[in-house]
Design an enzyme around this catalytic site. Structure first.
Site, PDB file in Angstrom:
ATOM      1  CG  HIS A  81      54.166-102.061 -73.208  1.00  0.00           C
ATOM      2  ND1 HIS A  81      54.879-103.184 -73.553  1.00  0.00           N
ATOM      3  CD2 HIS A  81      53.385-101.764 -74.274  1.00  0.00           C
ATOM      4  CE1 HIS A  81      54.544-103.541 -74.780  1.00  0.00           C
ATOM      5  NE2 HIS A  81      53.639-102.699 -75.244  1.00  0.00           N
TER       6      HIS A  81
ATOM      7  N   GLY B 257      53.219-108.411 -81.031  1.00  0.00           N
ATOM      8  CA  GLY B 257      54.253-108.589 -82.045  1.00  0.00           C
ATOM      9  C   GLY B 257      54.328-109.995 -82.623  1.00  0.00           C
TER      10      GLY B 257
ATOM     11  CE  LYS C 114      55.672-102.347 -79.153  1.00  0.00           C
ATOM     12  NZ  LYS C 114      55.544-103.785 -78.979  1.00  0.00           N
TER      13      LYS C 114
ATOM     14  CD  GLU D 239      49.358-103.434 -75.383  1.00  0.00           C
ATOM     15  OE1 GLU D 239      49.239-103.068 -76.552  1.00  0.00           O
ATOM     16  OE2 GLU D 239      50.403-103.292 -74.731  1.00  0.00           O
TER      17      GLU D 239
ATOM     18  CG  ASN E 196      54.305 -98.423 -77.820  1.00  0.00           C
ATOM     19  OD1 ASN E 196      55.299 -97.690 -77.821  1.00  0.00           O
ATOM     20  ND2 ASN E 196      54.230 -99.524 -77.080  1.00  0.00           N
TER      21      ASN E 196
ATOM     22  CD  GLU F 203      57.358-104.594 -76.113  1.00  0.00           C
ATOM     23  OE1 GLU F 203      57.612-103.383 -76.220  1.00  0.00           O
ATOM     24  OE2 GLU F 203      56.823-105.257 -77.033  1.00  0.00           O
TER      25      GLU F 203
ATOM     26  CB  SER G 112      49.047-109.096 -83.531  1.00  0.00           C
ATOM     27  OG  SER G 112      50.301-109.577 -83.076  1.00  0.00           O
TER      28      SER G 112
HETATM   29  C1  PEP Z   1      52.273-103.152 -78.103  1.00  0.00           C
HETATM   30  O1  PEP Z   1      53.392-103.540 -77.830  1.00  0.00           O
HETATM   31  O2  PEP Z   1      51.694-102.293 -77.409  1.00  0.00           O
HETATM   32  C2  PEP Z   1      51.636-103.741 -79.267  1.00  0.00           C
HETATM   33  C3  PEP Z   1      50.333-103.778 -79.294  1.00  0.00           C
HETATM   34  O3  PEP Z   1      52.463-104.249 -80.244  1.00  0.00           O
HETATM   35  P1  PEP Z   1      52.020-104.944 -81.643  1.00  0.00           P
HETATM   36  O4  PEP Z   1      50.881-104.126 -82.193  1.00  0.00           O
HETATM   37  O5  PEP Z   1      53.242-104.879 -82.480  1.00  0.00           O
HETATM   38  O6  PEP Z   1      51.589-106.325 -81.302  1.00  0.00           O
END
Ligand code: PEP
Length: 255
Positions: free
Chosen positions: A93, A171, A12, A165, A10, A95, A211
């Protein structure tokens, strides 16, 4: 690990055409790693360009609108991303839930429209740190999925992927233990069995996201009922993303 692991990047709100070389490199390497299904979700502006550049990997969108078309300045519909080359869309998601105020009802409406347009969906769910600390993570996530899932008239296994998630892991460099991930994924699997039956639900992959990096991928992907990963930061370069794809390719299969 059930079936073929699914590793999704992703991007983003990152990436201009200069990043197409990363997509090309990921695609080339993935052609030798057929054991793993690999996909990228670039920003809207790069979907068509990435689709044109790649042969092996899938391309998806990070969002779409809840209605098919109309007077929604600045928005993008499911059929538009399909037309640009996307085969799936990430919905719900955290976010978007946080910074765009998307609630379960809106996520469900988007998912329904996306399915009707012919897209596969990756439905995201996950608890905040506060909810986890209160001991309510599993019930929160199960309620969130129930309230966000659309009606699926065909085979859920062909169109649905769930991405667990935890918000506090996105992140941040922090991850749950493999035991905690396994426990959450087993709870999600039980819900899928209840909704779609044993056989159909077995084909619905449950991804872990938060992460994931080349250093921890092998351990996280080996957790119970993990069918792949949704990767943010570590998907932005071919080198780190392919480290995760390689870890998925190296997992023993149980079939
Ligand atoms: C995400 O936002 O879907 C995600 C998993 O981000 P990160 O891998 O940067 O934690």
């Amino acid at each position: 690990m059930a079936e073929r692991p699914f590793i999704v990047g992703n991007w983003k709100m990152n990436g201009t055409r200069s990043m197409l070389s990363e997509a090309r490199a990921i695609d080339r390497a993935s052609q030798r790693l057929m054991k793993v299904e690999v996909a990228l979700a670039p920003p809207f502006t790069l979907i068509h360009a990435v689709h044109k550049e790649v042969q092996q990997i899938g391309v998806g969108a990070q969002d779409c609108h809840s209605v098919e078309e109309g007077a929604f300045t600045g928005d993008v519909s499911a059929s538009m991303v399909l037309d640009a080359g996307a085969k799936f869309v990430i919905l719900g998601h955290s976010e978007r839930r946080q910074s765009h105020g998307e609630d379960n009802a809106l996520v469900k409406a988007k998912a329904q429209t996306a399915l009707n347009a012919g897209l596969r969906i990756i439905l995201c769910c996950g608890e905040s740190e506060q909810v986890r600390d209160a001991g309510d993570a599993e019930s929160f996530v199960i309620d969130q999925i129930r309230a966000s899932l659309p009606e699926i008239s065909g085979n859920a296994g062909e169109v649905l992927t769930i991405a667990y998630e935890p918000i506090w892991a996105i992140g941040t460099g922090r991850t749950p233990t493999a035991e905690d991930i396994g426990s959450m994924h087993r709870a999600i699997r039980a819900l899928l069995v209840e909704l779609y039956g044993e056989e159909t639900s077995a084909a619905v992959r449950i991804l872990y996201g938060g992460s994931v990096n080349p250093g921890n991928a092998a351990e996280l992907l080996a957790a119970d009922e993990v069918g792949g990963a949704l990767v943010g930061g570590a998907s932005l370069t071919a080198e780190s993303f392919l480290g995760i794809v390689l870890a998925a390719a190296d997992l023993p299969s149980d079939g």
